[in-house]
Design an enzyme around this catalytic site. Structure first.
Site, PDB file in Angstrom:
ATOM      1  N   GLY A   1     -18.038 -19.592 -26.280  1.00 24.56           N
ATOM      2  CA  GLY A   1     -16.728 -20.226 -26.311  1.00 24.56           C
ATOM      3  C   GLY A   1     -16.785 -21.619 -25.715  1.00 24.56           C
ATOM      4  O   GLY A   1     -17.102 -21.776 -24.527  1.00 24.56           O
TER       5      GLY A   1
ATOM      6  N   THR B   1      -9.087 -14.681 -19.870  1.00 23.01           N
ATOM      7  CA  THR B   1      -8.028 -13.919 -19.235  1.00 23.01           C
ATOM      8  C   THR B   1      -7.724 -12.716 -20.111  1.00 23.01           C
ATOM      9  O   THR B   1      -7.326 -12.864 -21.265  1.00 23.01           O
ATOM     10  CB  THR B   1      -6.767 -14.783 -19.067  1.00 23.01           C
ATOM     11  OG1 THR B   1      -7.096 -15.936 -18.281  1.00 23.01           O
ATOM     12  CG2 THR B   1      -5.676 -13.993 -18.375  1.00 23.01           C
TER      13      THR B   1
ATOM     14  N   GLU C   1     -11.090 -17.377 -14.404  1.00 20.51           N
ATOM     15  CA  GLU C   1     -10.992 -18.774 -13.974  1.00 20.51           C
ATOM     16  C   GLU C   1      -9.611 -19.027 -13.385  1.00 20.51           C
ATOM     17  O   GLU C   1      -8.627 -18.407 -13.773  1.00 20.51           O
ATOM     18  CB  GLU C   1     -11.268 -19.709 -15.159  1.00 20.51           C
ATOM     19  CG  GLU C   1     -10.487 -19.405 -16.430  1.00 20.51           C
ATOM     20  CD  GLU C   1      -9.079 -19.954 -16.425  1.00 20.51           C
ATOM     21  OE1 GLU C   1      -8.826 -20.867 -15.628  1.00 20.51           O
ATOM     22  OE2 GLU C   1      -8.240 -19.476 -17.188  1.00 20.51           O
TER      23      GLU C   1
ATOM     24  N   LYS D   1      -5.803 -12.010 -11.944  1.00 23.87           N
ATOM     25  CA  LYS D   1      -5.623 -13.226 -12.726  1.00 23.87           C
ATOM     26  C   LYS D   1      -4.244 -13.251 -13.375  1.00 23.87           C
ATOM     27  O   LYS D   1      -3.544 -14.275 -13.326  1.00 23.87           O
ATOM     28  CB  LYS D   1      -6.711 -13.310 -13.791  1.00 23.87           C
ATOM     29  CG  LYS D   1      -6.482 -14.356 -14.870  1.00 23.87           C
ATOM     30  CD  LYS D   1      -6.454 -15.762 -14.308  1.00 23.87           C
ATOM     31  CE  LYS D   1      -6.269 -16.781 -15.417  1.00 23.87           C
ATOM     32  NZ  LYS D   1      -6.199 -18.151 -14.920  1.00 23.87           N
TER      33      LYS D   1
ATOM     34  N   ASN E   1      -1.059 -16.126 -12.322  1.00 24.70           N
ATOM     35  CA  ASN E   1      -0.327 -16.996 -13.237  1.00 24.70           C
ATOM     36  C   ASN E   1       1.141 -16.609 -13.338  1.00 24.70           C
ATOM     37  O   ASN E   1       2.021 -17.467 -13.454  1.00 24.70           O
ATOM     38  CB  ASN E   1      -0.973 -16.964 -14.619  1.00 24.70           C
ATOM     39  CG  ASN E   1      -2.192 -17.867 -14.697  1.00 24.70           C
ATOM     40  OD1 ASN E   1      -2.438 -18.675 -13.810  1.00 24.70           O
ATOM     41  ND2 ASN E   1      -2.963 -17.722 -15.755  1.00 24.70           N
TER      42      ASN E   1
ATOM     43  N   CYS F   1      -1.600 -20.533 -20.743  1.00 28.77           N
ATOM     44  CA  CYS F   1      -1.810 -19.438 -19.787  1.00 28.77           C
ATOM     45  C   CYS F   1      -0.535 -18.739 -19.334  1.00 28.77           C
ATOM     46  O   CYS F   1      -0.405 -17.522 -19.456  1.00 28.77           O
ATOM     47  CB  CYS F   1      -2.569 -19.958 -18.568  1.00 28.77           C
ATOM     48  SG  CYS F   1      -4.241 -20.554 -18.939  1.00 28.77           S
TER      49      CYS F   1
END
EC number: 1.1.1.22
Length: 667
Positions: free
Chosen positions: A74, A233, A262, A321, A325, A377
């Site tokens: 990716g 994610t 990340e 994760k 967010n 995200c």
């Protein structure tokens, strides 16, 4: 010969979270719900019998061979920058980024990387292109630009000179997916995981099609014993899906699956990678899982303090994760809900945010009211959490998090409604200018950009023209994207109202209203500009000069040391000269030549517009001269500040009529 890795971290320096079993994830495209016994299958033991990860991660009996070859599947906004920094900080590790998009790989191998991030270019120039040997002077200096550069070149006392050897390239971009996966010790999966648009869970569940396809390819080609790492994610319990896929294609072959999400923000991704506040690694609670986590931790520990490496249960890492967010998105929606109250009561949202942000239990971050969050995200991760709650039969939890999304959409719609209302409830025959297309400043990332939704809604009102300008995006690419997502018929070339400009003043000329939809520094005004000259370019205030990193702590400076010195010399040079210094240490090799059919070169030749890109990263920028914009606009000179970047009183003294989310003039 590639040297071995540094010794692994002291167990006491690793931060560890409780290795508890996280909730399951929904059915459909996302990993299916499974009985909790599956956790034992993945971890090899129950929670009660498992040892603490901190005590086992760096156990002397859990040593693992050093990582020499990493493959990142990716080449997008996560994979590209992450692989670049890992390669930059680990010259002894070969890092290869693979992607089946040949055009994207071509751009990564050119002077036109597909992603703009401050600092990324300097990282690529060393890791991808290699570097020349140089000499640096290990003594602080306060000299002017020329003196600073000379100091870096080694002028002065010879006993203070440090010879920096050349380094070979160790970052590669290719489309040869199978070969690179088969050679890797560690395989990072960093592909897009958007929200499903159709089928079960459409609108909230995570679309795992690309992730599952890549996992199948990895399962077929990875060498036995390779470590498979989730960088994308993903929903909680995706590690079980990966294990099941590996077992299906390679029965009897052992692989360890880690979660290493990340925590990057567009516009500061390189800074976030170089100075990460935490590195989260989730693994199975088995000796093999600890060894795999230790191997990955050793890659990061070459530049990240050991105390910032956090280890958890693999499912806890996946869920953390999503929650991170979602909590950030919640804060943005919360302050925007207060902004609506401020507009109705006469309170000022900036003053409210400052007052509550002074409470240390709350803090001041993510309390900037505006048109809401964008990007790839926040929305999809909140929706993934909503879907998880729904499938766990927790409707109250699902409703709570869905309200975060609803408030974000409300903020965006309310902004457009205010524009239409102030323009006499019609846009017919009028020109509206949108300043900012990327979803946030200092990036060319336009995914889920609020500006795109605003453009779509404005077009429905039948304006004469919608002019768009963004200082970080290439106009031709913006035009193509708007045609794909809004419809080709809206483009001016096809008879529609939407036109993309490469110059902000041209975009604003003859406009009835200017909308600020991205918080670029160029769009800010500086107090009262009424005394400024009409054509004056106002430079953006330079940041305070960062400290000289010399003398270095080590006899042989690290790549981080050299990067800090280069940044210091570049900044000191730009403060004393109008010319940008690109290579003060004289380390860079020549930029790779582009192919004759390079699409970016063709666009540059045809339009003269380059966006920021590799060649413009350190060019000083100027603020817009709002007096000049005022002179060329149509009365009554409306400006709608959707990001809170303007001093309203100063704009009003020029003559503008300003509407800003939750803010009022104090003049």
């Amino acid at each position: 010969m590639i040297p071995s890795l540094p010794s692994l971290a002291d167990p006491e320096e690793i931060v560890t979270l409780d290795g508890s079993t996280a909730p399951t994830t929904p059915e459909g495209s996302s990993p299916v719900l499974r009985p909790q016994d599956d956790t034992a299958q993945l971890t090899g033991k129950s929670r009660n019998n498992s040892r603490s990860l901190s005590s086992a991660l760096f156990d002397t009996t859990a040593r693992t061979p050093p990582v020499r070859n990493i493959c990142c599947v990716g080449a997008g906004y996560v994979g590209g920058p992450t692989a670049a920094v890992v390669a930059f900080q680990n010259p002894h590790i070969r890092v290869t980024v693979v992607d089946r998009d040949a055009k994207r790989i071509q751009r990564w191998n050119s002077k036109h990387p597909p992603i703009y991030e401050p600092g990324l270019n300097d990282i690529l120039r060393i890791a991808r292109d290699g570097s020349r040997d140089c000499v640096v002077h290990n003594e602080p200096t306060n000299t002017e630009a020329s003196g600073a550069t000379a100091s870096a070149s080694g002028c002065g006392d010879t006993h203070q000179e440090i010879a920096v050897p050349a380094r070979q390239p160790n970052l590669f971009f290719t489309t040869d997916v199978a070969k690179c996966i088969s050679e890797a010790d560690v395989v990072l999966i960093a592909v897009n995981t958007p929200t499903k648009s159709r089928g079960t869970g459409a609108g909230s569940a995570t679309d795992m099609a690309a992730f599952e396809a890549v996992t199948a390819v990895v399962a077929q080609h990875a060498r036995p014993g390779a470590i498979i790492v989730e960088k994308s994610t993903v929903p909680c319990r995706t590690a079980q899906l990966v294990q099941d896929t590996l077992a299906l294609y390679r029965p009897g072959v052992h692989f360890e699956v880690l979660s290493n999400p990340e925590f990057l923000a567009a516009g500061t991704a390189i800074k976030d990678l170089l100075h990460a506040d935490r590195i989260l690694i989730g693994s199975s609670n088995t000796p093999a899982g600890y060894r795999a986590a230790a191997a990955l931790a050793s890659v990061y520990s070459s530049w990240i303090p050991k105390s910032r490496i956090i280890t958890t249960n693999v499912f806890s890492s996946e869920l953390a994760k999503l929650v991170a967010n979602s909590m950030l998105a919640q804060r943005i929606s919360s302050i925007n809900s207060i902004a609506a109250i401020c507009d109705a009561t006469g309170a000022d949202v900036d003053e409210v945010a400052s007052a509550i942000g002074a409470d240390p239990r709350i803090g001041s971050k993510f309390l900037n009211a505006g048109i809401g969050f964008g990007g790839s995200c926040f929305k999809k991760d909140v929706l993934s959490l909503v879907y998880l709650a729904e499938t766990l039969i927790l409707p109250e939890v699902a409703d709570y998090w869905r309200a975060v999304i609803n408030m974000n959409e409300f903020s965006r719609n309310r902004f457009v409604q205010r524009v239409v209302k102030c323009l006499s409830n019609t846009l017919a025959g009028k020109k509206v200018t949108v300043l900012g297309y990327a979803f946030k400043k200092d990036t060319n990332d336009t995914r889920e950009s609020p500006a795109l939704d605003i453009i779509r809604t404005l077009e429905e009102e039948g304006p004469r023209e919608i002019a768009i300008f963004d200082p970080c995006c290439i106009p031709a690419q913006m035009t193509d994207e708007i045609g794909r997502f809004v419809g080709a018929g809206v483009l001016q070339s096809n008879g529609g109202p939407v036109a993309v400009y490469g110059d902000a003043y041209a975009a604003c000329e003859g406009s009835d209203a200017v909308l600020i939809t991205t918080e670029f520094d160029e769009f800010k005004n500086i107090g009262d500009l009424s005394k400024g000259s009409a054509g004056l370019a106002i430079p953006i205030r330079q940041k305070a000069l960062q400290p000289d990193p010399r003398p270095f702590e080590r006899a042989e400076p690290t790549e981080s040391d050299l990067l800090a010195l280069q940044s210091y010399l570049m900044q000191s040079a730009t403060q004393t000269s109008t010319l940008a210094v690109q290579d003060p240490l004289d380390r860079f090799n020549p930029v790779p030549l582009c192919a004759e059919d390079c699409p970016d070169c063709l666009v540059e030749k045809a339009t003269g517009a380059t966006g920021y890109g590799a060649s413009k990263e350190h060019v000083p920028k100027n603020r817009l001269d709002w007096r000049k914009i005022y002179y060329h606009m149509r009365r009554p000179h409306w400006v709608f500040d959707g990001r809170g970047v303007l001093d309203i009183a100063g704009m009003e003294r020029i003559g503008f009529r300003v509407e800003s989310v939750g803010r009022h003039s104090r003049a």
